[in-house]
Design a protein around this motif. Structure first.
Motif, PDB file in Angstrom:
ATOM      1  N   THR A 289      42.487  34.325  75.021  1.00  0.00           N
ATOM      2  CA  THR A 289      41.230  34.633  74.342  1.00  0.00           C
ATOM      3  C   THR A 289      40.927  33.558  73.310  1.00  0.00           C
ATOM      4  O   THR A 289      41.823  32.876  72.811  1.00  0.00           O
ATOM      5  CB  THR A 289      41.277  36.017  73.657  1.00  0.00           C
ATOM      6  N   GLY A 290      39.642  33.409  73.006  1.00  0.00           N
ATOM      7  CA  GLY A 290      39.242  32.368  72.058  1.00  0.00           C
ATOM      8  C   GLY A 290      39.657  30.990  72.519  1.00  0.00           C
ATOM      9  O   GLY A 290      40.081  30.157  71.712  1.00  0.00           O
ATOM     10  N   ALA A 291      39.512  30.731  73.812  1.00  0.00           N
ATOM     11  CA  ALA A 291      40.116  29.540  74.413  1.00  0.00           C
ATOM     12  C   ALA A 291      39.150  28.403  74.679  1.00  0.00           C
ATOM     13  O   ALA A 291      39.526  27.411  75.290  1.00  0.00           O
ATOM     14  CB  ALA A 291      40.819  29.925  75.720  1.00  0.00           C
TER      15      ALA A 291
ATOM     16  N   VAL B 230      33.872  37.009  76.663  1.00  0.00           N
ATOM     17  CA  VAL B 230      34.573  38.217  76.226  1.00  0.00           C
ATOM     18  C   VAL B 230      34.458  38.355  74.709  1.00  0.00           C
ATOM     19  O   VAL B 230      34.693  37.401  73.979  1.00  0.00           O
ATOM     20  CB  VAL B 230      36.076  38.164  76.602  1.00  0.00           C
ATOM     21  N   ASN B 231      34.096  39.546  74.268  1.00  0.00           N
ATOM     22  CA  ASN B 231      34.236  39.904  72.865  1.00  0.00           C
ATOM     23  C   ASN B 231      35.634  40.485  72.712  1.00  0.00           C
ATOM     24  O   ASN B 231      35.910  41.611  73.134  1.00  0.00           O
ATOM     25  CB  ASN B 231      33.171  40.927  72.463  1.00  0.00           C
ATOM     26  N   ALA B 232      36.533  39.735  72.105  1.00  0.00           N
ATOM     27  CA  ALA B 232      37.943  40.115  72.049  1.00  0.00           C
ATOM     28  C   ALA B 232      38.226  41.244  71.068  1.00  0.00           C
ATOM     29  O   ALA B 232      39.383  41.624  70.878  1.00  0.00           O
ATOM     30  CB  ALA B 232      38.803  38.900  71.703  1.00  0.00           C
ATOM     31  N   ALA B 233      37.174  41.799  70.463  1.00  0.00           N
ATOM     32  CA  ALA B 233      37.337  42.977  69.615  1.00  0.00           C
ATOM     33  C   ALA B 233      36.844  44.244  70.297  1.00  0.00           C
ATOM     34  O   ALA B 233      37.007  45.338  69.764  1.00  0.00           O
ATOM     35  CB  ALA B 233      36.590  42.794  68.295  1.00  0.00           C
TER      36      ALA B 233
ATOM     37  N   GLN C  17      39.094  45.430  78.718  1.00  0.00           N
ATOM     38  CA  GLN C  17      39.425  46.096  79.975  1.00  0.00           C
ATOM     39  C   GLN C  17      38.797  45.353  81.145  1.00  0.00           C
ATOM     40  O   GLN C  17      39.429  45.150  82.196  1.00  0.00           O
ATOM     41  CB  GLN C  17      38.945  47.544  79.962  1.00  0.00           C
ATOM     42  N   ALA C  18      37.547  44.923  80.959  1.00  0.00           N
ATOM     43  CA  ALA C  18      36.878  44.161  82.008  1.00  0.00           C
ATOM     44  C   ALA C  18      37.576  42.827  82.253  1.00  0.00           C
ATOM     45  O   ALA C  18      37.628  42.348  83.396  1.00  0.00           O
ATOM     46  CB  ALA C  18      35.411  43.934  81.638  1.00  0.00           C
ATOM     47  N   LEU C  19      38.125  42.226  81.205  1.00  0.00           N
ATOM     48  CA  LEU C  19      38.850  40.963  81.359  1.00  0.00           C
ATOM     49  C   LEU C  19      40.126  41.163  82.170  1.00  0.00           C
ATOM     50  O   LEU C  19      40.457  40.338  83.036  1.00  0.00           O
ATOM     51  CB  LEU C  19      39.183  40.379  79.977  1.00  0.00           C
ATOM     52  N   VAL C  20      40.834  42.245  81.914  1.00  0.00           N
ATOM     53  CA  VAL C  20      42.022  42.567  82.725  1.00  0.00           C
ATOM     54  C   VAL C  20      41.621  42.740  84.178  1.00  0.00           C
ATOM     55  O   VAL C  20      42.237  42.170  85.095  1.00  0.00           O
ATOM     56  CB  VAL C  20      42.720  43.833  82.196  1.00  0.00           C
ATOM     57  N   ASP C  21      40.571  43.527  84.419  1.00  0.00           N
ATOM     58  CA  ASP C  21      40.115  43.768  85.793  1.00  0.00           C
ATOM     59  C   ASP C  21      39.690  42.471  86.473  1.00  0.00           C
ATOM     60  O   ASP C  21      39.989  42.240  87.655  1.00  0.00           O
ATOM     61  CB  ASP C  21      38.945  44.760  85.787  1.00  0.00           C
TER      62      ASP C  21
ATOM     63  N   ILE D 183      44.467  46.477  71.549  1.00  0.00           N
ATOM     64  CA  ILE D 183      43.769  46.963  72.743  1.00  0.00           C
ATOM     65  C   ILE D 183      44.177  46.160  73.977  1.00  0.00           C
ATOM     66  O   ILE D 183      44.431  46.717  75.049  1.00  0.00           O
ATOM     67  CB  ILE D 183      42.239  46.902  72.532  1.00  0.00           C
ATOM     68  N   ALA D 184      44.241  44.842  73.831  1.00  0.00           N
ATOM     69  CA  ALA D 184      44.631  43.991  74.958  1.00  0.00           C
ATOM     70  C   ALA D 184      46.035  44.348  75.436  1.00  0.00           C
ATOM     71  O   ALA D 184      46.288  44.455  76.644  1.00  0.00           O
ATOM     72  CB  ALA D 184      44.554  42.521  74.561  1.00  0.00           C
ATOM     73  N   THR D 185      46.952  44.529  74.490  1.00  0.00           N
ATOM     74  CA  THR D 185      48.324  44.898  74.847  1.00  0.00           C
ATOM     75  C   THR D 185      48.349  46.244  75.550  1.00  0.00           C
ATOM     76  O   THR D 185      49.049  46.424  76.556  1.00  0.00           O
ATOM     77  CB  THR D 185      49.205  44.930  73.585  1.00  0.00           C
ATOM     78  N   LYS D 186      47.603  47.188  75.033  1.00  0.00           N
ATOM     79  CA  LYS D 186      47.522  48.525  75.630  1.00  0.00           C
ATOM     80  C   LYS D 186      47.105  48.467  77.095  1.00  0.00           C
ATOM     81  O   LYS D 186      47.653  49.181  77.942  1.00  0.00           O
ATOM     82  CB  LYS D 186      46.525  49.373  74.836  1.00  0.00           C
ATOM     83  N   HIS D 187      46.158  47.579  77.417  1.00  0.00           N
ATOM     84  CA  HIS D 187      45.626  47.534  78.777  1.00  0.00           C
ATOM     85  C   HIS D 187      46.404  46.607  79.707  1.00  0.00           C
ATOM     86  O   HIS D 187      46.385  46.806  80.924  1.00  0.00           O
ATOM     87  CB  HIS D 187      44.152  47.140  78.748  1.00  0.00           C
ATOM     88  N   ILE D 188      47.091  45.606  79.158  1.00  0.00           N
ATOM     89  CA  ILE D 188      47.843  44.705  80.031  1.00  0.00           C
ATOM     90  C   ILE D 188      49.276  45.182  80.243  1.00  0.00           C
ATOM     91  O   ILE D 188      49.923  44.819  81.237  1.00  0.00           O
ATOM     92  CB  ILE D 188      47.818  43.253  79.480  1.00  0.00           C
ATOM     93  N   PHE D 189      49.791  46.014  79.342  1.00  0.00           N
ATOM     94  CA  PHE D 189      51.160  46.515  79.479  1.00  0.00           C
ATOM     95  C   PHE D 189      51.414  47.192  80.828  1.00  0.00           C
ATOM     96  O   PHE D 189      52.440  46.912  81.467  1.00  0.00           O
ATOM     97  CB  PHE D 189      51.480  47.470  78.326  1.00  0.00           C
ATOM     98  N   PRO D 190      50.535  48.085  81.293  1.00  0.00           N
ATOM     99  CA  PRO D 190      50.818  48.736  82.590  1.00  0.00           C
ATOM    100  C   PRO D 190      50.931  47.742  83.737  1.00  0.00           C
ATOM    101  O   PRO D 190      51.754  47.934  84.645  1.00  0.00           O
ATOM    102  CB  PRO D 190      49.622  49.676  82.780  1.00  0.00           C
ATOM    103  N   VAL D 191      50.124  46.686  83.711  1.00  0.00           N
ATOM    104  CA  VAL D 191      50.193  45.654  84.750  1.00  0.00           C
ATOM    105  C   VAL D 191      51.546  44.958  84.712  1.00  0.00           C
ATOM    106  O   VAL D 191      52.219  44.785  85.738  1.00  0.00           O
ATOM    107  CB  VAL D 191      49.057  44.628  84.575  1.00  0.00           C
TER     108      VAL D 191
END
Length: 262
Positions: free
Chosen positions: A14-16, A64-67, A73-77, A122-130
């Motif tokens: 993010t912010g890349a 992406v708005n990283a906040a 979630q859309a970025l993970v998808d 939030i990012a960790t929450k959504h990427i952890f299951p993957v």
């Protein structure tokens, strides 16, 4: 030629579009990763990804708005649809505002906490299951030496960066049994637009000219008396994101020219 450190891995940063984030994206791509360059500035994200693609690397851009949870979630998808999985996630998006506490706007404080602390959660929450499904993952939170020490005028930035180090430790404990490492990389002053843009604010808060900030405020705190290069931070990030960093987790890893050694 030997195998590259990140061959076949997919990395989201993010912010890349510029600064440290772009340096990390470039280094990861050079080492064989599929890179997703995300940034709130859509055109900048697309342009930076195109630069990498034109150099022969695999890179795509994404606004992406990283906040925002829906954006993350859309970025993970998006990453899963594009490359099948995500092995590496770098929470790098950030912003700066310098003002004394009594002058610091409350909406700005909340916005900075949302971006640099709530967003990584939030990012960790959504990427952890993957990552847990694949029993492998590398999460890197770009913190700061201001997550370890205070600095007058940076109430929100210090609060967010201290907080993200705490988040890093908890996530590292929860991910340790699943082959996931989580670390906070704590750079000192790096020669990026974010740092250059804050020199005038630091000058105002301290009552000196912008020209004096580096020589009188920054360099006296840095034994090497220089700004770090983004590529130096990217090299450290590469190590932590690779198999070489597999035993390092839950750490606030410092790269600062000696700043916190004093």
């Amino acid at each position: 030629m030997g195998q590259k450190w990140l061959d076949g891995k997919t990395a989201v940063i993010t912010g890349a579009a510029s600064g440290i984030g772009f340096a990390i994206a470039e280094r990861f791509a050079q080492q064989g990763a599929n890179v997703i360059v995300s940034d709130i500035r859509e055109q900048a994200a697309m342009d930076s990804a195109r630069v990498l693609a034109e150099r022969g690397y695999t890179a795509v851009g994404r606004a992406v708005n990283a906040a925002a949870e829906e954006d993350l979630q859309a970025l993970v998808d998006f990453a899963l649809q594009a490359f099948g999985t995500v092995e590496i996630w770098v929470n790098n998006a950030g912003m700066q505002h310098v003002a004394n506490v009594e002058e610091f706007p409350v909406p700005t404080y909340r916005r900075m906490i949302d971006l640099m602390l709530v967003g990584p959660f939030i990012a960790t929450k959504h990427i952890f299951p993957v990552m847990k499904r694949h029993q492998y993952g590398r999460i890197l939170n770009i913190a700061s030496i201001n997550g370890l020490i205070g600095f007058a005028g940076k109430a929100a930035y210090n609060s967010a960066k201290h907080g993200v180090i705490g988040l890093t430790k908890v996530a590292a404990l929860e991910g340790a049994g699943f082959g996931i490492t989580v670390n906070a990389l704590c750079p000192g002053y790096v020669d990026t637009p974010l740092v250059r843009n804050q020199l005038a604010d630091l000058a105002r808060v301290r009552g000196i000219s912008p020209e004096q900030v580096l020589e009188e405020v920054i360099y006296p705190l840095v034994p090497q008396r220089r700004l770090l290069e983004p590529a130096e931070v990217a090299d450290y990030a590469l190590f932590l994101a690779s198999h070489h960093g597999r035993s390092i987790t839950g750490q606030a890893v410092v790269i600062d020219g000696g700043y916190v050694a004093q």
